[in-house]
Design a protein around this motif. Structure first.
Motif, PDB file in Angstrom:
ATOM      1  N   SER A  64      43.163   2.605  25.157  1.00  0.00           N
ATOM      2  CA  SER A  64      42.926   3.904  24.520  1.00  0.00           C
ATOM      3  C   SER A  64      43.272   3.858  23.038  1.00  0.00           C
ATOM      4  CB  SER A  64      43.736   4.989  25.226  1.00  0.00           C
ATOM      5  OG  SER A  64      45.126   4.793  25.049  1.00  0.00           O
ATOM      6  N   ALA A 102      45.563   0.773  30.327  1.00  0.00           N
ATOM      7  CA  ALA A 102      44.857   1.993  29.940  1.00  0.00           C
ATOM      8  C   ALA A 102      45.359   2.522  28.596  1.00  0.00           C
ATOM      9  CB  ALA A 102      45.032   3.054  31.033  1.00  0.00           C
ATOM     10  N   ALA A 134      40.489   1.937  21.350  1.00  0.00           N
ATOM     11  CA  ALA A 134      39.258   2.723  21.293  1.00  0.00           C
ATOM     12  C   ALA A 134      39.335   3.797  20.209  1.00  0.00           C
ATOM     13  CB  ALA A 134      38.998   3.377  22.648  1.00  0.00           C
ATOM     14  N   ALA A 135      40.508   4.423  20.054  1.00  0.00           N
ATOM     15  CA  ALA A 135      40.674   5.464  19.033  1.00  0.00           C
ATOM     16  C   ALA A 135      40.888   4.874  17.651  1.00  0.00           C
ATOM     17  CB  ALA A 135      41.860   6.365  19.401  1.00  0.00           C
TER      18      ALA A 135
END
Length: 304
Positions: free
Chosen positions: A250, A246, A253-254
């Motif tokens: 993340s 996770a 994704a950012a």
């Protein structure tokens, strides 16, 4: 009418040896994937290097105590393994088991050195990093192989506890090398997988050659054989892997920072640390479960 007790055909430890072989091959495959993903690719090199650099910023106060632990790690590992092996060899007269445990330690550490220095290389992928290969971690291999030796020569009723304690010791050693900036997370994970593969091979040999003493009464017959030890390993292992995935996703994704170690929040560091915890305890849980399932239970020893 009296019943005649004759040996059952199922009354043998490790009655499904193919499971051990397949599990060892799975560890070897995961090792190869770890090397390819985090050393051979640009994305992997960036993530691994970022985690390593962020460790110096996220946990600066841990380096001195972990350095002291790492300085004594070879001695601690050697003493633990030697004490267990000598007890089994001379106290229990299980010479084959003791020799197999020594072979697991030797094979694990030799494999790590061969892979790190002769087989694996670290190509230039445009990431500002050290130009030599450090995968797998030698210190982690030493600690984990010592714990593995204790685990495989323990009697089945002690193995659930040995799996949890050995997993904790291996994770602590691996995390120490990471937090002290000696190794990247992938180096530690690779070392755990090397030891996992040899543990399965050596454990299979011990269970098949030590059929008479590889028997137990199932989970809960003794406090050390409680199912809770493996449940704890599963929770820490799967939880660590899920959290690591996770955190990594993340960051992707950012959008990762422009250079390794420049992120405002050290998510790569936490992803790497939780990955070490996850892999270490997931391996302990898997191996502990396999050895428990393949041990000879008291109901399988004889039949009417």
């Amino acid at each position: 009418m009296t019943s005649q007790r004759t040996p059952s055909r199922q009354a043998r430890a490790a009655r499904s040896p193919l499971l051990f072989v397949l599990a060892a091959l799975a560890c070897a495959t995961a090792l190869g994937w770890t090397y390819w993903a985090f050393v051979r690719t640009t994305t992997g090199q960036f993530a691994d290097e970022s985690a390593w650099r962020e460790a110096g910023v996220a946990a600066p106060d841990t380096q001195l105590p972990f350095l002291r632990f790492l300085d004594t790690l070879p001695t601690i590992s050697a003493v633990l393994a030697a004490a267990a092996i000598l007890f089994v060899a001379f106290g229990r007269r299980r010479y084959a088991a003791a020799l197999t445990a020594v072979a697991v330690i030797a094979a694990s550490n030799l494999t790590t050195q061969i892979l790190k220095n002769l087989v694996f290389d670290r190509p230039d992928r445009g990431v500002d990093t050290l130009d030599f290969n450090s995968l797998p971690s030698g210190h982690t291999t030493l600690a984990a192989s010592a714990a593995a030796a204790v685990f495989i020569i323990a009697t089945p009723r002690w193995r659930p506890l040995a799996a949890a304690a050995g997993g904790g010791y291996s994770v602590l050693a691996g995390a120490a090398t990471f937090l002290n900036l000696w190794h990247r997370p992938a180096d530690v994970v690779a070392a755990l997988l090397v030891v996992g593969a040899w543990t399965l091979v050596g454990g299979l040999i011990i269970m098949r050659t030590g059929n008479t003493w590889n028997t137990w009464q199932g989970f809960g017959a003794h406090w050390a054989s409680s199912r809770g030890w493996l449940v704890l390993c599963w929770v820490l292992g799967l939880g660590g892997l899920a959290l690591s995935a996770a955190l990594y996703l993340s960051v992707q994704a950012a959008g990762p920072p422009p250079a390794p170690g420049t992120a405002g929040v050290p998510l790569f560091f936490w992803a790497g640390l939780t990955c070490i915890v996850g892999v270490g305890f997931a391996l302990s849980a898997s191996v502990g479960w396999l050895f428990a399932a393949q041990a000879r239970t008291t109901t399988e020893q004889t039949r009417p």
